[in-house]
Write a protein that holds these residues in place. Structure first.
Motif, short mmCIF file in Angstrom:
data_model
loop_
_atom_site.label_atom_id
_atom_site.label_comp_id
_atom_site.label_asym_id
_atom_site.label_seq_id
_atom_site.Cartn_x
_atom_site.Cartn_y
_atom_site.Cartn_z
N LYS A 1 0.84 -1.20 0.00
CA LYS A 1 0.00 0.00 0.00
C LYS A 1 0.87 1.25 0.00
O LYS A 1 0.66 2.17 -0.79
N TYR A 2 1.88 1.29 0.85
CA TYR A 2 2.72 2.48 0.96
C TYR A 2 3.57 2.70 -0.30
O TYR A 2 3.84 3.85 -0.66
N GLU A 3 3.96 1.63 -0.94
CA GLU A 3 4.70 1.79 -2.21
C GLU A 3 3.79 2.44 -3.26
O GLU A 3 4.23 3.33 -4.00
N SER B 1 10.11 0.11 6.38
CA SER B 1 9.92 -0.28 7.77
C SER B 1 8.96 -1.47 7.88
O SER B 1 9.23 -2.44 8.60
N GLU B 2 7.86 -1.43 7.15
CA GLU B 2 6.88 -2.53 7.21
C GLU B 2 7.48 -3.83 6.67
O GLU B 2 7.17 -4.92 7.15
N SER B 3 8.37 -3.70 5.68
CA SER B 3 8.99 -4.93 5.14
C SER B 3 9.94 -5.54 6.17
O SER B 3 10.07 -6.76 6.26
N GLY C 1 -4.62 3.24 9.87
CA GLY C 1 -4.01 1.91 10.00
C GLY C 1 -2.94 1.88 11.08
O GLY C 1 -2.89 0.96 11.90
N GLU C 2 -2.10 2.90 11.10
CA GLU C 2 -1.00 2.95 12.08
C GLU C 2 -1.54 3.09 13.50
O GLU C 2 -1.02 2.49 14.43
N ASN C 3 -2.59 3.90 13.65
CA ASN C 3 -3.19 4.06 14.98
C ASN C 3 -3.79 2.76 15.47
O ASN C 3 -3.63 2.38 16.62
N ALA D 1 7.55 1.42 15.98
CA ALA D 1 7.70 2.03 14.66
C ALA D 1 6.36 2.55 14.15
O ALA D 1 6.29 3.65 13.59
N GLU D 2 5.29 1.79 14.37
CA GLU D 2 3.97 2.22 13.89
C GLU D 2 3.54 3.51 14.59
O GLU D 2 2.89 4.37 13.98
N LYS D 3 3.93 3.65 15.86
CA LYS D 3 3.61 4.86 16.61
C LYS D 3 4.31 6.07 15.95
O LYS D 3 3.69 7.12 15.78
N MET D 4 5.55 5.87 15.55
CA MET D 4 6.30 6.94 14.87
C MET D 4 5.67 7.24 13.51
O MET D 4 5.56 8.38 13.10
N HIS D 5 5.28 6.18 12.79
CA HIS D 5 4.64 6.38 11.47
C HIS D 5 3.37 7.22 11.65
O HIS D 5 3.11 8.13 10.87
N ALA D 6 2.58 6.89 12.68
CA ALA D 6 1.34 7.65 12.93
C ALA D 6 1.68 9.12 13.16
O ALA D 6 1.02 10.01 12.61
FE LIG Z 1 3.81 1.49 9.95
#
Ligand SMILES: [Fe+2]
Ligand SMILES: [Fe+2]
Length: 211
Positions: A54-56, A80-82, A121-123, A155-160
């Protein structure tokens, strides 16, 4: 039977009916087996694999719309997700499982909509999914899964935070921006002065620069 007794009798019937419905729901809950740590790792592996795709796609759209900073952020998040997917896959293999992902074609909208979707999604992952998965892995004393879930959650917290920052001032995100991604845990930051990863303590040399 006077009217008062009628009402009392009706209330008693309602209470019995309500009780049987509740008992039914409880039995339903009892029948539903709790997801195992292996199940949770598979869910996380599938989620991270889809998030990467999705991010790509969101990065390509952001680039086409001239939001180069947002494109860089999506690229950094995809990397990061990979990293998370690969770590979850190792933990699945260690439990004797085979990692399985059903990667769907992402629905790409405008960059603003894509940022909103990414933030949602990240939240969900950092506030609900990973905390629950971590709790179960801790109860199972599965240190590899705990480590994998903890790294992804941070990492997801940072992405959010970064997606939220981009959404709050999109015009600034037309300019190119740089990001660092920890190759070990996927921690993502815009702080180019970082010396060590705050999550896994890897040195600056273990970060990949993305723009
Ligand atoms: Fe993420
Ligand atoms: Fe790290």
């Amino acid at each position: 039977m006077n009217i008062k007794n009628h009402l009392l009798a009706a209330a008693a019937v309602m209470a019995v009916l309500a009780g049987s419905v509740c008992a039914g729901n409880n039995q339903e809950a009892l029948r539903k087996p709790e997801a195992t740590t292996l199940d949770n790792l598979q869910t996380a592996f599938n989620g991270e694999s889809n998030a990467k795709a999705k991010y790509e796609a969101f990065a390509a759209k952001a680039e086409a719309e001239g939001y180069l900073g947002a494109a860089g952020l999506f690229k950094a998040a995809a990397l990061s997700e990979s990293i998370h997917a690969a770590k979850h896959a190792k933990a699945i293999t260690a439990l004797g499982g085979a990692p399985k992902a059903d990667v769907k074609t992402p629905a790409v909208k405008t960059t603003r909509e894509n940022l909103k979707e990414a933030l949602k999604g990240e939240n969900h992952e950092s506030k609900k999914m990973y905390p629950a998965f971590l709790k179960k892995a801790e109860a199972d004393k599965n240190t590899q899964a705990m480590y994998s879930f903890k790294g992804a959650m941070a990492a997801e917290k940072m992405h959010a935070q970064l997606f939220s920052k981009a959404l709050s001032n999109m015009k600034d995100w037309k300019a190119k921006m740089k990001f660092l991604v920890c190759q070990t845990c996927g921690y993502t930051t815009m702080d180019m002065t970082i010396k060590v990863c705050p999550v896994c303590a890897q040195p600056r040399g273990q970060f990949t620069e993305i723009e």
